[in-house]
Design a protein around this motif. Structure first.
Motif, short mmCIF file in Angstrom:
data_model
loop_
_atom_site.label_atom_id
_atom_site.label_comp_id
_atom_site.label_asym_id
_atom_site.label_seq_id
_atom_site.Cartn_x
_atom_site.Cartn_y
_atom_site.Cartn_z
N LEU A 1 -0.86 32.00 42.16
CA LEU A 1 -2.13 31.28 42.22
C LEU A 1 -3.17 31.97 41.35
CD1 LEU A 1 -3.65 28.94 43.72
CD2 LEU A 1 -4.39 30.66 45.38
N ALA A 2 -3.21 33.30 41.39
CA ALA A 2 -4.19 34.05 40.59
C ALA A 2 -3.98 33.84 39.10
CB ALA A 2 -4.10 35.53 40.94
N ILE A 3 -2.71 33.66 38.69
CA ILE A 3 -2.41 33.52 37.26
C ILE A 3 -2.53 32.07 36.79
CG2 ILE A 3 -0.60 33.79 35.52
CD1 ILE A 3 0.43 36.17 37.14
N ASN A 4 -2.06 31.14 37.61
CA ASN A 4 -1.93 29.75 37.16
C ASN A 4 -3.00 28.80 37.68
OD1 ASN A 4 0.52 30.32 35.73
ND2 ASN A 4 1.60 30.34 37.69
N ASP A 5 -3.69 29.17 38.75
CA ASP A 5 -4.76 28.31 39.28
C ASP A 5 -5.98 29.18 39.55
OD1 ASP A 5 -6.33 26.36 40.39
OD2 ASP A 5 -4.87 25.69 41.88
N LYS A 6 -6.63 29.59 38.47
CA LYS A 6 -7.71 30.56 38.56
C LYS A 6 -8.91 30.04 39.34
CE LYS A 6 -6.23 32.59 34.20
NZ LYS A 6 -6.55 32.80 32.77
N ALA A 7 -9.19 28.76 39.23
CA ALA A 7 -10.33 28.18 39.94
C ALA A 7 -10.13 28.25 41.45
CB ALA A 7 -10.55 26.73 39.50
N GLN A 8 -8.93 27.88 41.91
CA GLN A 8 -8.62 27.96 43.34
C GLN A 8 -8.61 29.41 43.82
OE1 GLN A 8 -8.50 25.69 45.51
NE2 GLN A 8 -7.49 26.65 47.28
N TYR A 9 -8.08 30.28 43.00
CA TYR A 9 -8.05 31.72 43.33
C TYR A 9 -9.47 32.25 43.50
CZ TYR A 9 -7.45 36.75 42.45
OH TYR A 9 -7.49 38.12 42.53
N GLN A 10 -10.36 31.91 42.58
CA GLN A 10 -11.75 32.33 42.67
C GLN A 10 -12.41 31.80 43.93
OE1 GLN A 10 -14.12 31.38 39.24
NE2 GLN A 10 -16.07 31.69 40.30
N VAL B 1 -4.76 44.39 43.19
CA VAL B 1 -4.03 44.11 44.44
C VAL B 1 -4.96 43.60 45.53
CG1 VAL B 1 -2.64 45.15 46.28
CG2 VAL B 1 -2.29 45.83 43.89
N PHE B 2 -6.14 44.23 45.69
CA PHE B 2 -7.04 43.85 46.78
C PHE B 2 -7.43 42.37 46.75
CE2 PHE B 2 -11.51 43.29 48.07
CZ PHE B 2 -11.36 43.46 49.44
N PRO B 3 -7.92 41.82 45.62
CA PRO B 3 -8.26 40.39 45.62
C PRO B 3 -7.07 39.50 45.94
CG PRO B 3 -9.21 41.48 43.70
CD PRO B 3 -8.24 42.45 44.33
N VAL B 4 -5.88 39.87 45.44
CA VAL B 4 -4.68 39.07 45.71
C VAL B 4 -4.34 39.11 47.20
CG1 VAL B 4 -2.21 38.87 45.26
CG2 VAL B 4 -3.78 39.35 43.38
N VAL B 5 -4.47 40.29 47.81
CA VAL B 5 -4.21 40.42 49.25
C VAL B 5 -5.20 39.57 50.05
CG1 VAL B 5 -4.26 42.02 51.21
CG2 VAL B 5 -3.15 42.69 49.08
N ILE B 6 -6.46 39.59 49.63
CA ILE B 6 -7.48 38.78 50.30
C ILE B 6 -7.11 37.30 50.23
CG2 ILE B 6 -9.87 37.97 50.12
CD1 ILE B 6 -9.63 40.63 51.49
N PRO C 1 2.93 37.04 49.14
CA PRO C 1 2.43 37.82 47.99
C PRO C 1 2.73 37.17 46.64
CG PRO C 1 3.55 39.23 49.58
CD PRO C 1 3.80 37.84 50.01
N ILE C 2 3.96 36.66 46.47
CA ILE C 2 4.34 36.04 45.20
C ILE C 2 3.53 34.78 44.96
CG2 ILE C 2 6.22 34.97 43.91
CD1 ILE C 2 8.15 36.84 45.33
#
Length: 375
Positions: free
Chosen positions: A100-109, A80-85, A94-95
């Protein structure tokens, strides 16, 4: 004792590694294993610090720490914390952040990494306050007496730790501001705000838990006085007070764990940007840290090896400095892990030497009351 305390950790390790192998193959299994080791190496000092607090709590709250606490540590801090960040940094819902975390991992990182100055400032300030309040307190046992004796005298100034922390925070923010040519100048305000938030969080949570702990000790002292007047409060009031003290200590433990988790979460991106691999690997490591904390409490290790807490707090001070330095400079994760392990190892060795000198290795029951001179 060992199997009883670490049984769940062993079981979760087997199940977690098996799940990783099924879902992601040998590569995923290796990544999860590496992340587990990374978490343990970075957070070993966290277990010692937690044990110092957890030993004040009863068996019920120790179980809460291992059950509810581990859910917060794994799901809350690692998922949850990284997603909130990301949601806050990118101004997403939130959705959208989860997508983004699941489908665009590079952008999420990239978004999580860009939030590092704020995360480092919050965690660095919080951990620095823990270290300073420890080093400025007068103690029966002193490990590095040439440092701790003068620091204990300076600690008579009640606000000194806050003043030093604010000065360090200002220096950190100014250091970031001087790097404006590299695009980091706009982070100075973020660093200041995050650091102040970390300071306020520490003062509130530690202050409230300390208040209830002191009140509980006062109640116990009054109840033990034979000449004291009959207490007007019933047993329920005393139990309620103990519950409040334990609750706020539990919150304090969770914030400490969160502060230790920051560098682990950020460091994990050097290995994978898959949030599920990250949560599973770091979660397994976090489970071992929790089990180790309970093991140290039940074995009375901190009483037998009196310098361990000192070593862990010095490791916390080092981690706080490292977090603040990483606002501008990159420091390899191996350095962070080795510094903590080395300090705890040295403090353990010093404790063993002290015990042998006293003729009672591994036994705190005969520890003398005079101040032990450090190495």
């Amino acid at each position: 004792m060992l199997l009883k305390t670490f049984g769940w950790s062993f079981a979760i390790t087997v199940a977690g590694l098996a799940l990783a192998g099924v879902l992601w193959g040998w590569q995923g299994l290796a990544i999860v294993g590496i992340l587990s080791i990374l978490e343990v190496s970075l957070s070993f000092d966290n277990a010692v610090i937690n044990a110092g607090i957890l030993r004040k709590m009863n068996a019920f709250w120790q179980k809460i720490f291992l059950t509810v606490g581990i859910l917060i540590a794994v799901f809350g801090m690692r998922v949850v914390f990284p997603v909130v960040i990301v949601a806050i940094t990118a101004k997403l819902g939130p959705i959208e952040a989860v997508n983004l975390a699941i489908n665009d991992k590079a952008q999420y990182q990239e978004l999580v990494t860009s939030a590092h100055p704020a995360i480092a400032a919050f965690g660095g300030v919080f951990l620095l306050m823990i270290f300073l309040d420890f080093i400025f307190e007068e103690r029966d046992y002193k490990w590095l007496s040439w440092i701790e004796k003068p620091m204990a005298k300076l600690g008579k100034l009640d606000t000194l730790s806050v003043i030093i922390t604010l000065v360090v925070l200002l220096v950190s923010a100014m250091t970031v501001a001087t790097d404006a040519a590299h695009g980091a100048g706009d982070k100075s305000a973020t660093v200041l705000l995050s650091g102040v938030a970390g300071l306020i969080t520490y003062l509130v949570v530690a202050g409230v838990s300390g208040y209830f702990e002191d009140k509980l000790e006062d109640e116990d002292e009054e109840s033990e006085e034979p000449a004291a007047a009959p207490a007007k409060k019933g047993n329920g009031a005393v139990v309620g007070l103990a519950g409040k003290a334990a609750f706020f200590m539990f919150l304090y433990l969770e914030v400490i764990d969160a502060s230790f988790s920051f560098d682990g979460v950020i460091s994990a991106f050097a290995i994978t940007n898959d949030i599920f691999e990250m949560a599973l690997g770091l979660g397994i490591g976090a489970m071992y840290i929790r089990s180790l904390t309970v093991f140290l409490v039940r074995k009375g290790t901190l009483d037998d090896y009196v310098y361990l807490e000192h070593g862990a707090h010095y490791a916390i001070g080092a981690l706080a400095v490292i977090l603040l330095v990483t606002i501008k400079y990159e420091i390899p994760e191996v350095v962070t892990g080795l510094v903590g392990v080395a300090l705890i190892g040295l403090s353990f060795a010093s404790s063993v030497i002290r015990n042998r000198r006293e003729g009672k290795p591994g036994d705190s029951s005969g520890a003398q009351s005079e101040v032990a001179s450090g190495v």
